[in-house]
Design an enzyme around this catalytic site. Structure first.
Site, PDB file in Angstrom:
ATOM      1  N   LYS A   1      -8.985   6.986 -19.019  1.00 16.23           N
ATOM      2  CA  LYS A   1      -9.237   7.491 -20.347  1.00 16.23           C
ATOM      3  C   LYS A   1      -7.960   7.406 -21.198  1.00 16.23           C
ATOM      4  O   LYS A   1      -7.523   6.327 -21.482  1.00 16.23           O
ATOM      5  CB  LYS A   1      -9.787   8.917 -20.256  1.00 16.23           C
ATOM      6  CG  LYS A   1     -10.838   9.106 -19.135  1.00 16.23           C
ATOM      7  CD  LYS A   1     -12.105   8.323 -19.349  1.00 16.23           C
ATOM      8  CE  LYS A   1     -12.991   8.250 -18.111  1.00 16.23           C
ATOM      9  NZ  LYS A   1     -13.329   9.513 -17.469  1.00 16.23           N
TER      10      LYS A   1
ATOM     11  N   ARG B   1       0.843  -1.203   0.000  1.00 15.71           N
ATOM     12  CA  ARG B   1       0.000   0.000   0.000  1.00 15.71           C
ATOM     13  C   ARG B   1       0.875   1.248   0.000  1.00 15.71           C
ATOM     14  O   ARG B   1       0.587   2.226  -0.669  1.00 15.71           O
ATOM     15  CB  ARG B   1      -0.962   0.010   1.211  1.00 15.71           C
ATOM     16  CG  ARG B   1      -1.655   1.367   1.378  1.00 15.71           C
ATOM     17  CD  ARG B   1      -2.881   1.372   2.265  1.00 15.71           C
ATOM     18  NE  ARG B   1      -2.796   0.524   3.427  1.00 15.71           N
ATOM     19  CZ  ARG B   1      -2.054   0.763   4.511  1.00 15.71           C
ATOM     20  NH1 ARG B   1      -1.315   1.846   4.615  1.00 15.71           N
ATOM     21  NH2 ARG B   1      -2.054  -0.102   5.508  1.00 15.71           N
TER      22      ARG B   1
ATOM     23  N   TYR C   1     -16.634  17.450 -14.825  1.00 10.88           N
ATOM     24  CA  TYR C   1     -17.049  16.050 -14.883  1.00 10.88           C
ATOM     25  C   TYR C   1     -18.118  15.777 -13.813  1.00 10.88           C
ATOM     26  O   TYR C   1     -18.001  16.251 -12.678  1.00 10.88           O
ATOM     27  CB  TYR C   1     -15.811  15.173 -14.648  1.00 10.88           C
ATOM     28  CG  TYR C   1     -16.105  13.705 -14.621  1.00 10.88           C
ATOM     29  CD1 TYR C   1     -16.430  13.027 -15.790  1.00 10.88           C
ATOM     30  CD2 TYR C   1     -16.075  12.988 -13.436  1.00 10.88           C
ATOM     31  CE1 TYR C   1     -16.712  11.676 -15.778  1.00 10.88           C
ATOM     32  CE2 TYR C   1     -16.342  11.625 -13.409  1.00 10.88           C
ATOM     33  CZ  TYR C   1     -16.663  10.976 -14.588  1.00 10.88           C
ATOM     34  OH  TYR C   1     -16.948   9.655 -14.571  1.00 10.88           O
TER      35      TYR C   1
ATOM     36  N   ASP D   1      -7.826  19.534 -14.253  1.00 13.79           N
ATOM     37  CA  ASP D   1      -8.159  18.183 -14.712  1.00 13.79           C
ATOM     38  C   ASP D   1      -7.847  18.117 -16.207  1.00 13.79           C
ATOM     39  O   ASP D   1      -8.515  18.727 -17.024  1.00 13.79           O
ATOM     40  CB  ASP D   1      -9.639  17.894 -14.444  1.00 13.79           C
ATOM     41  CG  ASP D   1     -10.031  16.457 -14.801  1.00 13.79           C
ATOM     42  OD1 ASP D   1      -9.353  15.859 -15.658  1.00 13.79           O
ATOM     43  OD2 ASP D   1     -11.025  15.955 -14.242  1.00 13.79           O
TER      44      ASP D   1
HETATM   45  C1  LIG Z   1     -13.748   9.949 -16.112  1.00 17.85           C
HETATM   46  C2  LIG Z   1     -13.354  11.265 -15.602  1.00 17.85           C
HETATM   47  C3  LIG Z   1     -13.086  11.469 -14.227  1.00 17.85           C
HETATM   48  C4  LIG Z   1     -13.276  10.385 -13.200  1.00 17.85           C
HETATM   49  O1  LIG Z   1     -12.382   9.325 -13.403  1.00 17.85           O
HETATM   50  P1  LIG Z   1     -12.689   7.806 -13.004  1.00 17.85           P
HETATM   51  O2  LIG Z   1     -11.425   7.117 -13.366  1.00 17.85           O
HETATM   52  O3  LIG Z   1     -13.872   7.358 -13.810  1.00 17.85           O
HETATM   53  O4  LIG Z   1     -12.985   7.783 -11.553  1.00 17.85           O
HETATM   54  C5  LIG Z   1     -12.681  12.734 -13.825  1.00 17.85           C
HETATM   55  N1  LIG Z   1     -12.557  13.756 -14.708  1.00 17.85           N
HETATM   56  C6  LIG Z   1     -12.811  13.592 -16.023  1.00 17.85           C
HETATM   57  C7  LIG Z   1     -12.670  14.748 -16.943  1.00 17.85           C
HETATM   58  C8  LIG Z   1     -13.228  12.357 -16.514  1.00 17.85           C
HETATM   59  O5  LIG Z   1     -13.495  12.208 -17.820  1.00 17.85           O
END
Ligand SMILES: *Cc1c(COP(=O)(O)O)cnc(C)c1O
Length: 398
Positions: free
Chosen positions: A209, A55, A107, A184
């Protein structure tokens, strides 16, 4: 390679080699997956190597973090079990009584965390329509953090990171209050943009992503150049424990090695598709940062590598909700599904899928109409993707 030695190399070289040393015991070119949860010690509190318990630190996670740091021009990166866990960790690092300011169309899961979870830790979130225009008026004595997502989802509006950073610098000079700028960068990936180089303090990603890019891992990461912040986040990563598994870290690292090729291809195809959509009579409006007609194209040219538009497009289609449903069911290569950033092309209708939870009025005020279609362009051949869009649009026009 070490992070220090990498500054001289370009993106693709760093993607392939950062955090990817030859295995010291076998010479393996690809790192082994280190599944062990614990590591032997020679005497009490004297580990044989640099690891104690998985961890706290794990070889696969370490290597992935080194690679992400290199690609984001950062000194440090911290991997978490999801993008959402990354958001949670950043917000949990703030003291009780903090005020944060967020761009309006972030998001959905981020909005949910800010409005339904953050407040239980005593962190109050406020949303503004346009960070560049509205930020100065929204800053308070107890504002600790600004959350910026660019391009926005699903209308792909672009925010000038350097401008927002400048407003916060002025605020600090005037009041002595340091406000962290968190960006982000999920929609662009580090290949298209590096927010830290434009004045952000922290960059976050849903690795799920583009960074992993193969739609088979849920994971998150953050990166920073600030040693104090890094120490705080590192402590929380271990204390909270929302860590990625060694296998996921390994998979995401493998995906990252081709990030430049995948995002370069997706972006090139998206540019052609967006240009095709613009001139089609069944298309009402196209949102794509790579178009010269995009409202913030000047910012795109400053903020994105070679003015790349990225792999995401959204557009309004003729025929309202019915037209959108017909079109998205008629594509053969674009799979009707949520998520984005993978090798395969995806398509969705935000009003009833990713953004279905937002009240209609609020949704439409942000440009998310029933006829809006969002596309994540994959790395299939451009001509095949164009033909698929063409035949699906014919069905809508008929
Ligand atoms: C998908 C996404 C998230 C969240 O990520 P997860 O891996 O699904 O928890 C946060 N910000 C953006 C812009 C996203 O597309």
């Amino acid at each position: 390679m070490t992070i220090e030695s990498e500054a001289q190399y370009s993106f693709g070289t760093k993607a392939v080699h950062s955090g990817a040393p030859l295995d010291p015991t076998t010479g393996a070119v690809i790192e082994p997956i280190s599944l062990s949860t614990t590591f032997g010690q020679s005497e009490p509190a004297k580990p044989l190597g640099i690891y104690e318990y998985s961890r706290s630190a794990n070889p696969n996670r370490d290597n992935f973090e080194i690679a992400v740091a290199a690609l984001e021009n950062a000194k440090y990166a911290i991997a978490l079990s999801s993008g959402s866990a990354t958001t949670a960790l950043v917000i949990q690092s703030l003291p009780v009584g903090s005020h944060i300011i967020s761009g309006g169309d972030v998001y959905g899961g981020t909005y949910r965390y800010f409005t339904k979870v953050g407040d239980t830790h005593g962190v109050q979130a406020e949303f503004v329509g346009n960070l560049v225009e509205d930020l100065s008026g929204a800053l308070k004595e107890n504002t600790k953090l600004v959350w910026l997502e660019t391009p926005s989802n699903p209308t792909l509006q672009v925010t000038d990171i350097a401008k927002v950073a400048e407003i916060l610098k002025e605020h600090e000079a005037k009041t002595g209050n340091k406000v962290l700028l968190v960006v982000d960068n999920t929609f662009l990936s580090p290949y298209v943009s590096n927010p830290l180089s434009h004045g952000a303090d922290v960059v976050v990603h849903s690795v799920t992503k583009y960074i992993n890019g193969h739609s088979d891992v849920v994971m998150g990461v953050l990166a920073t150049n600030n040693a104090d912040l890094h120490e705080k986040f590192r402590f929380l990563q271990n204390a909270i424990g929302s860590i990625p598994s060694p296998f996921d870290s390994w998979l995401a690292h493998r995906g990252l090695k081709t990030l430049h090729l995948r995002v370069g291809q997706a972006s090139a195809s998206a540019q052609k598709i967006a240009e095709y959509l613009v001139q089609h009579p069944a298309v009402l409006k196209v949102n794509y940062p790579g178009l010269k007609s995009h409202k913030n194209h000047d910012v795109v040219l400053r903020q994105h590598r070679n003015g790349l538009g990225g792999g995401m497009i959204s557009f309004r289609i003729q025929g309202g909700a019915k037209g959108a449903a017909l079109f998205t069911s008629a594509t053969k290569l674009f799979t009707l599904a949520e998520s984005l950033g993978g090798i395969e092309s995806l398509i969705e209708v935000p009003a009833v899928m990713t953004h279905g939870g937002i009240p209609k009025e609020e949704r439409e005020a942000n440009g998310v109409y029933d006829d809006l279609v969002r596309v994540s362009v994959g790395i299939e051949d451009t001509e095949d993707l164009l033909k698929d869009i063409e035949q699906a649009l014919e069905k809508v026009s008929a």
